[in-house]
Design a protein around this motif. Structure first.
Motif, short mmCIF file in Angstrom:
data_model
loop_
_atom_site.label_atom_id
_atom_site.label_comp_id
_atom_site.label_asym_id
_atom_site.label_seq_id
_atom_site.Cartn_x
_atom_site.Cartn_y
_atom_site.Cartn_z
N PRO A 17 0.80 -1.23 0.00
CA PRO A 17 0.00 0.00 0.00
C PRO A 17 0.83 1.28 0.00
CG PRO A 17 -0.86 -1.58 1.59
CD PRO A 17 0.46 -2.11 1.12
N ALA A 18 2.08 1.20 0.39
CA ALA A 18 2.93 2.39 0.44
C ALA A 18 3.67 2.63 -0.87
CB ALA A 18 3.93 2.28 1.58
N ALA A 19 3.59 1.70 -1.80
CA ALA A 19 4.34 1.83 -3.05
C ALA A 19 3.72 2.91 -3.93
CB ALA A 19 4.36 0.50 -3.79
N PRO A 20 4.54 3.66 -4.67
CA PRO A 20 3.98 4.65 -5.59
C PRO A 20 3.26 3.96 -6.75
CG PRO A 20 6.35 4.44 -5.92
CD PRO A 20 6.01 3.64 -4.69
N VAL A 21 2.33 4.68 -7.35
CA VAL A 21 1.60 4.18 -8.52
C VAL A 21 1.85 5.17 -9.65
CG1 VAL A 21 -0.67 3.71 -9.50
CG2 VAL A 21 -0.17 3.02 -7.16
N THR A 22 2.23 4.67 -10.81
CA THR A 22 2.55 5.52 -11.94
C THR A 22 1.50 5.38 -13.04
OG1 THR A 22 3.84 3.84 -13.13
CG2 THR A 22 5.00 5.16 -11.46
N GLY B 158 -0.19 23.29 -11.03
CA GLY B 158 -0.28 24.04 -9.78
C GLY B 158 -1.59 23.81 -9.06
N GLU B 159 -2.68 23.73 -9.80
CA GLU B 159 -3.98 23.46 -9.17
C GLU B 159 -3.99 22.08 -8.51
OE1 GLU B 159 -7.31 23.99 -11.71
OE2 GLU B 159 -7.17 26.17 -11.74
N LEU B 160 -3.44 21.09 -9.20
CA LEU B 160 -3.40 19.74 -8.64
C LEU B 160 -2.55 19.72 -7.37
CD1 LEU B 160 -3.00 17.64 -11.92
CD2 LEU B 160 -5.09 18.02 -10.60
N LEU B 161 -1.40 20.38 -7.40
CA LEU B 161 -0.54 20.42 -6.22
C LEU B 161 -1.21 21.18 -5.08
CD1 LEU B 161 2.92 21.09 -7.91
CD2 LEU B 161 2.03 18.91 -7.03
N HIS B 162 -1.97 22.22 -5.42
CA HIS B 162 -2.70 22.97 -4.39
C HIS B 162 -3.75 22.09 -3.72
CE1 HIS B 162 -4.84 26.16 -2.35
NE2 HIS B 162 -5.95 25.80 -2.96
N PHE C 192 -6.70 8.96 -4.57
CA PHE C 192 -6.65 9.70 -5.83
C PHE C 192 -5.83 10.98 -5.68
CE2 PHE C 192 -9.15 12.76 -8.64
CZ PHE C 192 -8.46 12.44 -9.80
N ILE C 193 -6.11 11.72 -4.63
CA ILE C 193 -5.42 13.00 -4.44
C ILE C 193 -3.97 12.80 -4.03
CG2 ILE C 193 -5.36 15.10 -3.03
CD1 ILE C 193 -8.45 14.87 -2.86
N ALA C 194 -3.73 11.95 -3.05
CA ALA C 194 -2.39 11.82 -2.48
C ALA C 194 -1.43 11.06 -3.40
CB ALA C 194 -2.46 11.12 -1.13
N THR C 195 -1.94 10.05 -4.09
CA THR C 195 -1.07 9.17 -4.88
C THR C 195 -1.19 9.41 -6.38
OG1 THR C 195 -1.18 7.46 -3.16
CG2 THR C 195 -0.49 6.76 -5.36
N PHE D 162 -2.59 11.98 -8.11
CA PHE D 162 -2.19 13.32 -8.55
C PHE D 162 -0.68 13.36 -8.78
CE2 PHE D 162 -5.61 16.60 -7.15
CZ PHE D 162 -6.60 15.84 -7.75
N THR D 163 0.07 12.71 -7.90
CA THR D 163 1.52 12.66 -8.07
C THR D 163 1.89 11.90 -9.34
OG1 THR D 163 1.87 12.81 -5.69
CG2 THR D 163 3.67 11.90 -7.01
N ALA D 164 1.17 10.82 -9.64
CA ALA D 164 1.42 10.09 -10.88
C ALA D 164 1.24 10.99 -12.09
CB ALA D 164 0.47 8.89 -10.97
N VAL D 165 0.22 11.85 -12.05
CA VAL D 165 -0.05 12.75 -13.17
C VAL D 165 1.01 13.85 -13.25
CG1 VAL D 165 -1.65 14.51 -14.03
CG2 VAL D 165 -2.53 12.32 -13.22
N THR D 166 1.29 14.50 -12.14
CA THR D 166 2.16 15.68 -12.17
C THR D 166 3.64 15.34 -12.37
OG1 THR D 166 2.30 15.69 -9.74
CG2 THR D 166 0.59 17.06 -10.76
N THR D 167 4.04 14.11 -12.15
CA THR D 167 5.44 13.72 -12.34
C THR D 167 5.67 12.93 -13.62
OG1 THR D 167 5.15 11.67 -11.04
CG2 THR D 167 5.87 13.65 -9.85
#
Length: 291
Positions: A74-79, A146-150, A200-203, A205-210
């Motif tokens: 559960p702690a692994a990143p998702v891309t 920026g909106e996603l990170l906010h 969705f927000i924590a994991t 969003f990071t997949a999208v923005t990176t």
């Protein structure tokens, strides 16, 4: 395009690297995968599926990390690549021919990567308002990211109560007042749904923005012989300032086409399932699949 007849609403699981996917199959005919937006799992389009299952074998699934699709770690990143690989494996499980896919927001962004990373998996992709900042010019891309990170920051500091208004503003939606068809199945904010929003927000969003996937990969894919037919789509009532709407316009410009207009706004597939089904059938060309 054919597939074996299936029993209505069959629930199944598929082991993939790093997770076990829950998916559902209903109807008969060519395979049509519905890839959900936001926190949506396989049940999000419960009102849409019956209006498509008379023509298609409709496949819905929980993305890895949501609801019944459990991560090994559960702690692994998702891309985004993980999501695209999951879709390719899922489609290979249910059909041996190129499938149809309608992706909404996050699902549309995943669909674009499936088309690029897994040639031959998809015949046609309808990409409705993809959450894909890299499609936008530099200034707008920075604003979208920026909106996603906010939203991530607001969620980390104030939880979902603080994040919901930020998400609604980002997508131009008003859940309490936006119009919808009558007789829809209630979608209460259950603990499972809240957990999905958090993931969705924590994991994701990071997949999208990176993620580095963008116009070059899409253009290269579109130029390949036998490539997936990609159909950009916008919501009829989505405000033109909404970034996902602008992502769809940018995708259409990249492909040299005009976007298809689907009923309602960013969440029109759930608010207007009957009208959405009619439009999807028209875009996909139902007559192609009649015996």
């Amino acid at each position: 395009m054919t597939t074996e007849p299936t029993a209505p609403a069959a629930a199944r699981t598929l082991a993939v690297p790093g997770a076990t996917l829950h998916y559902q199959v209903e109807g008969r005919g060519p395979v049509l995968l519905l890839a959900q937006s936001g926190e949506g799992d396989a049940d999000r389009t419960v009102d849409l599926v019956p209006h498509l299952a008379d023509t298609f074998t409709v496949v819905t699934y929980d993305r890895r990390g949501l609801s019944r699709s459990v991560l090994d770690d559960p702690a692994a990143p998702v891309t985004m690549a993980d999501h695209a690989d999951d879709v390719a494996r899922l489609l290979a499980e249910v059909t041996d021919e190129p499938a149809l896919m309608a992706g909404f927001s996050m699902g549309a962004a995943i669909g674009l990567q499936v088309a690029a990373r897994h040639p031959g998996a998809l015949d046609t992709l309808i990409a409705h308002e993809p959450v894909a900042p890299n499609l936008l010019p530099a200034g707008e891309r920075a604003e979208h990211t920026g909106e996603l990170l906010h939203i991530q920051k607001v969620h980390a500091e104030g939880g979902m109560a603080a994040a919901f208004p930020a998400i609604a503003r980002h997508l131009g939606i008003d859940p309490a007042h936006d119009p919808a068809e009558d007789g829809l199945t209630p979608q209460p904010m259950t603990p499972r749904r809240l957990a999905n929003f958090g993931f969705f927000i924590a994991t994701e969003f990071t997949a999208v923005t990176t993620d580095g996937f963008g116009p070059a990969e899409i253009a290269r894919t579109a130029a390949t012989a036998g490539a997936t037919r990609i159909v950009p789509a916008t919501g009829e009532t989505t405000r033109p300032t909404v970034h996902t709407y602008r992502c769809a316009l940018a995708l259409a410009e990249l492909l040299g086409t005009e976007p298809v207009v689907l009923p309602g706004g960013h969440n029109g597939n759930t608010a207007f399932p009957r009208a959405t089904a009619r439009t999807l059938k028209a875009v996909l060309g139902v007559d192609r699949y009649r015996p």
